[in-house]
Design an enzyme around this catalytic site. Structure first.
Site, short mmCIF file in Angstrom:
data_model
loop_
_atom_site.label_atom_id
_atom_site.label_comp_id
_atom_site.label_asym_id
_atom_site.label_seq_id
_atom_site.Cartn_x
_atom_site.Cartn_y
_atom_site.Cartn_z
N ASP A 6 -13.61 8.23 40.98
CA ASP A 6 -14.16 8.15 42.33
C ASP A 6 -13.01 7.99 43.33
O ASP A 6 -11.85 7.78 42.94
CB ASP A 6 -15.10 6.93 42.39
CG ASP A 6 -16.07 6.98 43.55
OD1 ASP A 6 -16.16 8.03 44.22
OD2 ASP A 6 -16.76 5.97 43.79
N GLU A 17 -10.18 11.59 46.88
CA GLU A 17 -9.94 12.67 47.87
C GLU A 17 -8.45 12.78 48.28
O GLU A 17 -8.06 13.91 48.59
CB GLU A 17 -10.81 12.42 49.11
CG GLU A 17 -12.29 12.59 48.88
CD GLU A 17 -12.91 11.45 48.06
OE1 GLU A 17 -13.86 11.71 47.30
OE2 GLU A 17 -12.42 10.31 48.16
N ASP A 63 -21.86 10.50 48.39
CA ASP A 63 -22.65 9.39 48.93
C ASP A 63 -23.77 9.89 49.83
O ASP A 63 -23.69 9.83 51.07
CB ASP A 63 -21.74 8.42 49.68
CG ASP A 63 -20.72 7.77 48.76
OD1 ASP A 63 -20.89 7.87 47.53
OD2 ASP A 63 -19.75 7.19 49.27
#
Length: 913
Positions: A510, A513, A586
């Site tokens: 997670d 990015e 999300d």
């Protein structure tokens, strides 16, 4: 970047004001390209300078404005692919070229070159495909036979910012460094040439401006798809000035629906489709990228030059696509199809196919931020058994660690992680834990101390370790672009190193990015420095790709190369399909997010990433019971199936909404488990032949215009059409059943319709609108257990749906579900089922494969059988013939056979007389 303040980190660091993200007008390289291109800078090709090498044709191009030569290279690639590279001939320093994404064994095709200084034609061996290069102005036309497919630079938007000497060095270099274009541009501070301001952040560009851009005209095409990830429609929309599709991986908590802003992942790959032809453009660039799209409709023009005998000529529609990237070179692959299936194979030839997932990962996954402790895990696990709901994987978010230090366990909450895993193992279940790329700054944390000592963190511009804020507080970021860092990170998953881990523990990447709280746009500053002295701006979009690569490799290595990994990653790039699964991030517990999840997943699927899903119920907020049920029903027919929720939401395990809703969710999950043989077979085809698991209708019906814009329904493989209910209190839905020669059967009522029309279908809360295509055979499991591990030897059923000719065909792929033996030792079964002339046969589809299976086919259901048979007999390969008990329903035209005992791995026939 600012110095992080000492304050508590919370979910609020992700839940941010959308104004902290840029729109196109705030992006300097976009403004520069738009402004400069308005001046009509023309490039010319020097075709007198052509050199033909073994695998490419090279020539110079230059513009009047800069007079600095660029070199263009055109390659012919096997499988009807062309590649164009444009770079500076003599750059001040090397420009970044994306490594590790493209197949290192791409075969090239020698192109036959003919022409003169005005134009050049490059033809492939077959003579079907030609590249026609015009010198002045520079333009490339890609033709199939004599039909123009794609034109490059026909709008003159080729743009290439040459690397130049920084200001301070110029003063000492004397005259001759400045070109007229330099002087013109540098007088305009707002173009962000050497510094770019956004809010309180200043991006200092030591290499100056380096952006590139190019336009492509797609002739006859008006339906475009791809370039994920955006919370947008499946068919790409026309863009206005300042409203381009942005490809820039960002942590956008609760992203907005129908927005072209970049979110967690980027695949710079676009497909265009029309009747008779599909093409693709793969723009290989990992820096921030913007894509503008403009469709010019078909029109009739009067040819005035013909004087009194004026005539009208029909001009085909065309769509212009303008790619702009902040840095790097121009490196683009043109995929010529002609069919959707060909395009998928061409793209996977370049970037790789979907990894073959372990079977358990196709089951249901239960996750939330966070399951509190071992007792909580035990109670939730028991809840599934108590309510007779199958599931395969329990997930633990960041709170399972000690102070957000990955590869550790909270000693109070998870005092005995191995015991917890043994409980799950006893039921055939697995555990997934999270491992993010940020590492807590703590000299006593072994992972941090070792990475720091070995220089494995991303650096700041001054040469020290970059420090930013994420869940642990002050953190440094592993530089996964460095092969040595990836090798070291992979070694951390070894069982002796990762204390408390077992072989049923798998991984979730997670925040990759990468997410940097309180950083510019919540991510890493662009002038951070990576391995090889490359700035982060060059490779931002590929950071998460490398993280997932290293994690998957670590899981393979811990089993000495024997076991398949499972890794879910939030961030991704072209080629991420080789390493595992992705999801849509999300999302929010609202109906609009359920609805948008379908086009989002379709876009990922046609972009090479078949193993994808959306958080069931919505990550943020509290879904009403009806929404939760509908989401389970939709996701049961999508590739990755996980329920997830953020902290501070109400608990939403499937049995917490009352008996009625528990039953509905149970049915949806159990239907998923019964379909696993079909799904697993689809993943095998994704793995070996690149066909998506979840498919937009246009892929299966490429000549049916009515399918080209459909995004509220989809095909699961080639046999099942799924139309999820995505609005509250729905009692009737309009389902489009494509194909005028097709027959479609309601998978529950067995009602059937001819294709090529829209039908109104009544629905209640227990309805999952699924239709089986006539001519297909779908293998299922007839009994469902606690988990996939409990169902290994359970019997199969076959759902045979006849087409208008009374025939059907389908396949079953079977292996051990977890190892690489299918690949290395041909340990698999691949069977083909064919119903033709009233005989159902089971034959081997691939003689290479051998795998011992105890499984039998015990039930067969035939849909669309118009007459009641007089007898049904089974014929085994040893010649034994036995009568079969059958039931026939004249109302629904269905034949049902039960209590059969036909070995799934043997040849046999069933005769319907």
């Amino acid at each position: 970047m600012e110095t992080p303040e000492k304050k508590e980190i919370s979910v609020e660091d992700e839940a941010v004001d959308k104004t902290i993200f840029k729109d196109c007008g705030k992006i300097a390289f976009y403004r520069r390209q738009k402004q400069q291109l308005s001046k009509n800078t023309t490039y010319r090709a020097s075709l007198g300078s052509v050199s033909t090498e073994q695998d490419s044709t090279r020539f110079q191009i230059s513009s009047e404005a800069t007079k600095i030569p660029l070199v263009a290279e055109v390659y012919g690639i096997e499988k009807d692919i062309f590649r164009l590279k444009i770079n500076e001939e003599t750059p001040l320093k090397p420009r970044y070229e994306v490594p590790d994404v493209v197949n290192s064994k791409l075969g090239t095709v020698r192109l036959v070159c003919s022409g003169d200084t005005g134009s050049l034609t490059l033809t492939d061996r077959k003579g079907d495909l030609r590249c026609h290069i015009s010198a002045n102005p520079f333009k490339i036309d890609l033709l199939s036979k004599d039909e123009a497919l794609i034109s490059i630079n026909s709008l003159g938007k080729l743009y290439f910012e040459h690397l130049r000497v920084p200001h301070k060095q110029r003063a000492t270099k004397g005259n001759g460094q400045n070109t007229p274009a330099d002087t013109f541009q540098e007088n305009q501070e707002d173009l962000g040439l050497w510094e770019e301001k956004f809010g309180k952040f200043v991006d200092v560009k030591v290499n100056g401006p380096s952006s590139v851009g190019l336009d492509f005209s797609l002739h006859g095409f008006e339906h475009l798809y791809g370039i994920p990830q955006h919370a947008e429609s499946h068919q790409l929309k026309n863009t206005r000035d300042g409203d381009a599709y942005r490809l820039y991986n960002l942590d956008v908590y609760g992203y907005q629906v129908h927005d072209k802003m970049g979110i967690y992942g980027s695949v710079p790959y676009l497909l265009a489709h029309k009747q008779g032809r599909t093409v693709g453009i793969f723009w290989l660039n990992a820096s921030e990228t913007l894509v503008e799209i403009n469709t010019e409709p078909a029109a009739e023009y009067t040819l005035t030059q013909m004087g009194p005998a004026a005539a009208k000529q029909k001009v085909r529609c065309r769509t212009n696509v303008h790619w702009m990237s902040e840095s790097g070179i121009i490196d683009v692959f043109l995929l010529t199809g002609p069919t959707p299936a060909d395009i998928f194979k061409q793209y996977s030839y370049i970037t790789g196919t979907q990894a073959m997932p372990p079977l358990f990962s196709l089951g249901y996954h239960q996750c939330r931020w966070n399951y509190e402790d071992e007792q909580d895990v035990k109670a939730v696990d028991a809840g599934f058994d108590e309510h007779d709901i199958p599931y395969d994987v329990m997930w633990l978010d960041i709170e399972h660690t000690e102070d957000k230090k990955y590869f550790t366990w909270d000693k109070k909450r998870f005092a005995n992680p191995k015991r917890m895993q043994e409980l799950l193992r006893s039921k055939g279940r697995k555990l997934v834990v999270i491992s993010d790329p940020h590492i807590k700054v703590d000299p006593d944390y072994t992972v941090y101390a070792e990475a720091k000592e070995r220089g494995f963190f991303v650096k700041n511009p001054e040469g020290g370790d970059l420090e930013g804020v994420c869940w642990p507080g002050l953190s440094s970021y592993l530089d996964f672009t460095n092969p040595k860092v990836r090798e070291w990170y992979s070694s951390l998953f070894a069982f002796p190193v990762y204390q408390g881990s077992t072989d049923i523990l798998f991984l979730w990447n997670d925040m990759n990015e990468p997410s940097v709280f309180r950083g510019p746009e919540l991510t890493m500053q662009k002038n951070a420095v990576h391995h090889g002295n490359w700035e982060h701006r060059e490779l931002h979009n590929i950071y998460g790709f490398y993280h997932q690569m290293a994690t998957a490799e670590g899981l393979i290595q811990r089993s000495q190369g024997k076991e398949r990994p499972f890794v879910l990653s939030r961030s991704f790039f072209a080629g991420s399909q080789k390493y595992g699964a992705v999801w849509t991030g999300d999302n929010t517990a609202e109906w609009s997010y359920l609805k948008i999840s379908i086009p989002m997943l379709l876009t990922l699927s046609v972009s090479g990433i078949s193993f994808c899903g959306a958080d069931v119920g919505g990550f943020i907020g509290n879904p009403e019971a009806e929404l939760l049920v509908r989401w389970y029903q939709a996701a049961a027919y999508q590739p990755f199936f996980r329920g997830h929720a953020t902290m501070n939401t109400k608990r939403r395990e499937p049995w917490l909404f009352g008996a009625e809703y528990t039953q509905l969710i149970r049915e949806a999950i159990r239907e998923r488990y019964s379909l696993l043989p079909y799904l697993y077979s689809l993943f095998y085809h994704a793995h070996v032949s690149s066909q998506p698991v979840m498919r937009p209708l246009w892929v299966e019906f490429p000549d049916d215009l009515e399918t080209f814009a459909v995004e509220d329904e989809y095909m699961l493989g080639n046999a099942l059409l799924v139309h999820p209910v995505t609005a509250p209190q729905t009692t009737m839905i309009d389902v489009f059943l494509p194909g005028s020669n097709e027959v479609w059967y309601n998978s529950k009522t067995f009602a059937y319709w001819k294709g090529g029309c829209a039908v109104k279908v009544p629905v209640t809360l227990d309805t999952i609108p699924v239709f089986q295509r006539g001519g297909s055979v779908v293998p299922v499991k007839t009994t469902v257990g606690k988990s996939t591990g409990w169902m290994t030897d359970s019997p199969y059923g076959l759902r045979v749906a006849l087409n208008t000719q009374g025939s059907a065909v389908g396949e079953l792929y079977l292996d051990d579900g977890h190892s690489f033996q299918y690949l290395h030792q041909n340990q698999f079964l691949h069977r083909k089922f064919l119903f033709c002339s009233s005989v159902l046969t089971n034959r081997c589809a691939d003689e290479k494969g051998h795998y011992p299976s105890k499984c039998i086919v015990e039930q067969i259901l035939v849909l669309g059988l118009k007459k009641k048979p007089s007898s049904v007999t089974t014929h085994s390969s040893d010649g034994k013939v036995q009568p079969a008990t059958f039931a026939y329903c004249a109302k629904t035209c269905t034949l049902s056979l039960k209590k059969l005992s036909l070995s799934v791995g043997d040849d046999w026939e069933v005769h319907v007389s």
